[in-house]
Design a protein around this motif. Sequence first.
Motif, PDB file in Angstrom:
ATOM      1  N   ALA A  55       2.368 -18.222  -1.372  1.00 15.29           N
ATOM      2  CA  ALA A  55       2.336 -17.015  -2.193  1.00 15.29           C
ATOM      3  C   ALA A  55       2.860 -17.328  -3.590  1.00 15.29           C
TER       4      ALA A  55
ATOM      5  N   ILE B 245       2.868  -3.674  -8.661  1.00 20.67           N
ATOM      6  CA  ILE B 245       2.544  -4.974  -8.086  1.00 20.67           C
ATOM      7  C   ILE B 245       1.034  -5.043  -7.903  1.00 20.67           C
TER       8      ILE B 245
ATOM      9  N   GLY C 126       1.925  -9.275   1.915  1.00 30.20           N
ATOM     10  CA  GLY C 126       2.719  -8.792   0.789  1.00 30.20           C
ATOM     11  C   GLY C 126       3.949  -8.004   1.205  1.00 30.20           C
TER      12      GLY C 126
ATOM     13  N   SER D 212       2.049  -0.627  -5.190  1.00 33.01           N
ATOM     14  CA  SER D 212       1.255  -1.819  -4.902  1.00 33.01           C
ATOM     15  C   SER D 212      -0.220  -1.455  -4.946  1.00 33.01           C
TER      16      SER D 212
ATOM     17  N   GLY E   1      -1.951  -7.184  -6.522  1.00 36.51           N
ATOM     18  CA  GLY E   1      -2.338  -8.289  -5.659  1.00 36.51           C
ATOM     19  C   GLY E   1      -3.806  -8.626  -5.804  1.00 36.51           C
TER      20      GLY E   1
ATOM     21  N   TRP F 151      -3.814 -10.896   2.279  1.00 35.62           N
ATOM     22  CA  TRP F 151      -2.996 -10.072   1.393  1.00 35.62           C
ATOM     23  C   TRP F 151      -2.063  -9.140   2.154  1.00 35.62           C
TER      24      TRP F 151
ATOM     25  N   TRP G 222       0.395 -11.047  -8.342  1.00 41.00           N
ATOM     26  CA  TRP G 222       0.709 -12.054  -7.334  1.00 41.00           C
ATOM     27  C   TRP G 222      -0.548 -12.318  -6.497  1.00 41.00           C
ATOM     28  N   TYR G 223      -0.551 -13.430  -5.804  1.00 44.69           N
ATOM     29  CA  TYR G 223      -1.644 -13.724  -4.873  1.00 44.69           C
ATOM     30  C   TYR G 223      -1.142 -14.741  -3.862  1.00 44.69           C
ATOM     31  N   ASN G 224      -1.902 -14.881  -2.782  1.00 42.48           N
ATOM     32  CA  ASN G 224      -1.587 -15.935  -1.819  1.00 42.48           C
ATOM     33  C   ASN G 224      -2.860 -16.642  -1.407  1.00 42.48           C
TER      34      ASN G 224
END
Length: 335
Positions: free
Chosen positions: A284, A158, A169, A229, A160, A166, A272-274
């Motif tokens: 997200a 994963i 997550g 991660s 990020g 972050w 992934w990101y938010n």
Amino acid sequence: MTEHRMPETALRKRKAWRFAAPEAPPLSHLFGTSDERRQFRRYWLTGTLVNAIDLTVHFGLKLMTMDACSNFGARIGTFAIPRFHKVAVRRGRETLKRLLPEASEVERDAILRRNWQAQGRIMTEFSVINRLLKNMDRITLHDFDRLVETVRSGPTIIVGMHLGNWEIGPTILHDEGIRPYANYTPPKGRAKAWISARVRQKGGLNFLPPGAQGIRPSVKVLKEGGVISMFCDEGVAGKIRGPLFGRKPHLEGNLAVAVRLARMTGAQIAPWYNVRGDGFRFDAFFLPPIELPPEDKPGARISDDIQLLNDVIEPVILKHLDQWYFLDNGLPDTR
């Protein structure tokens, strides 16, 4: 897409970094050389006072509501950063000028100010971040099923990005019973290290050793079908390592680590990101997983692999520079 294929030997090799935890000076240092006495005072006297302050601030912020804590951080950021972190401010302005040359100075300054607010929020929100476990309505998920399906299908890295906050997550993965492993480097200071480990473990993160000591455990987790991660946007010693921002691929950062781990274990890369919404609320986004193309021999595609992952991350960072944690790092000359 432009080809960037280069043999691995053409890239400068990454220096292996090994973590060494600071050792407590023994009592004998109090009666030793001037340097040993200084080390003793710094660790046991000054350090203890700083630790007490860190613990007081951390638990004091817990008395606030989530929104009040976040908003307090935004005010601290806009007050403290331009006054006490002038080198970082200068670097942030220079980086924005290079990344957004078409924007006006007023527009870039507005982005920088919002970044100060975002950085302040991140610092204070750490005290209340795990409350999101019981307030998941504050996080809106977009295509989360992509990540879940990838994790269920086999080993997953994963990836990020340091946007929004972050730390959410592990919170997002909690309900799915997914507890990723991460190479964890504790922050300086005994209290900060204790707080950091406590909060992240409660949030659902498993720790692996940092640096070179963590490579073999990471490979083991992935080969057993587990989840790692990590983050591939990073700043080290005031310099941006990733994304590349026009530079040639290099081996000096986590972009290279991620693709090498994927090649060694057959893992898919799940980006992934938010981004932050209104205060302590987030959106997200889970991007399509990356499965690296076949290669003729090990390492033959290292440059292409790094570029492939970078080309997923870089546009997202550029779109949200006002929330990017490493905006105040400098961008090295294009190589």
